[in-house]
Design a protein around this motif. Structure first.
Motif, PDB file in Angstrom:
ATOM      1  N   GLY A 122     -14.160 -10.611 -57.277  1.00 36.71           N
ATOM      2  CA  GLY A 122     -14.091 -11.004 -55.884  1.00 36.71           C
ATOM      3  C   GLY A 122     -14.269  -9.952 -54.833  1.00 36.71           C
ATOM      4  O   GLY A 122     -13.881 -10.157 -53.703  1.00 36.71           O
ATOM      5  N   SER A 172     -16.033 -15.187 -51.376  1.00 38.26           N
ATOM      6  CA  SER A 172     -14.839 -15.998 -51.560  1.00 38.26           C
ATOM      7  C   SER A 172     -14.573 -16.196 -53.044  1.00 38.26           C
ATOM      8  O   SER A 172     -15.422 -15.936 -53.888  1.00 38.26           O
ATOM      9  N   SER A 173     -13.385 -16.691 -53.345  1.00 34.49           N
ATOM     10  CA  SER A 173     -13.012 -16.927 -54.737  1.00 34.49           C
ATOM     11  C   SER A 173     -13.913 -17.963 -55.385  1.00 34.49           C
ATOM     12  O   SER A 173     -14.281 -17.822 -56.553  1.00 34.49           O
ATOM     13  N   ASP A 175     -17.082 -18.611 -54.619  1.00 35.20           N
ATOM     14  CA  ASP A 175     -18.364 -17.956 -54.878  1.00 35.20           C
ATOM     15  C   ASP A 175     -18.289 -17.078 -56.121  1.00 35.20           C
ATOM     16  O   ASP A 175     -19.194 -17.074 -56.953  1.00 35.20           O
TER      17      ASP A 175
END
Length: 181
Positions: free
Chosen positions: A132, A136-137, A139
């Motif tokens: 990360g 974003s998480s 993604d």
């Protein structure tokens, strides 16, 4: 009255968040510092005790400096607690009632199951957070899924199980013995 799986999962999330949030300053004071620009471990300052470490970490800054970068730790602990808390009681009941194990053996087996699920729920979170650094998480999770497949979320499982397994098993065994008193 037994809690539903949803209620136990909610309790796990809340307990994990609270535990991690309040323990993070102590955990971060005990860990060696990492320089984010070089990723080399910097030698720890010679603190007299944990309180001296906490004071030094927050000196010349606000008290909120003690919680700098707490997010990844909190999310991982939430995952561990969800897996741990939602799996223990159903496992204990199943092993005791359906498999006919003695109380002690059922507790030992249920605590091992709880440790397994605690590790299984925290490893994907750790892997997504490690990826990360960019985005974003969601993604990051999609990148892992596309590039390495679904099993990549569980890389490092054995290390995590070895890390969280024994404390979780001891916790449940101690909890059951205290509850008997």
């Amino acid at each position: 009255m037994a809690l539903t799986l949803y209620q136990e999962a909610s309790c796990g999330l809340i307990a994990g968040a609270a535990e991690a949030y309040f323990s993070f300053p102590f955990v971060s004071a005990c860990l060696p510092r990492v320089d984010p620009t070089t990723l080399s471990v910097v030698l720890r300052a010679k603190y007299r005790n944990i309180f001296d470490a906490l004071y030094s970490m927050s000196a010349n800054k606000k008290i909120s400096a003690l919680w700098t970068n707490a997010g990844p730790y909190v999310k991982t602990r939430m995952g561990t607690n969800v897996g741990m808390l939602t799996s223990y009681n159903p496992s204990l009941c199943y092993l005791r009632d359906s498999c006919g194990l003695s109380e002690t053996r059922a507790q030992l087996g249920a605590s091992a199951v709880s440790a397994f699920f605690g590790a299984a729920c925290s490893v994907p979170v750790k892997n997504v957070l490690a990826q990360g650094k960019s985005g974003s998480s969601l993604d990051c999770a999609l990148k892992i899924l596309k590039s390495r497949g679904p099993l990549a979320f569980f890389s490092g499982f054995s290390r995590q199980f070895a890390l969280v397994g024994p404390p979780i098993m001891i916790l449940w065994f101690a909890y059951e013995n205290v509850r008997k008193l």
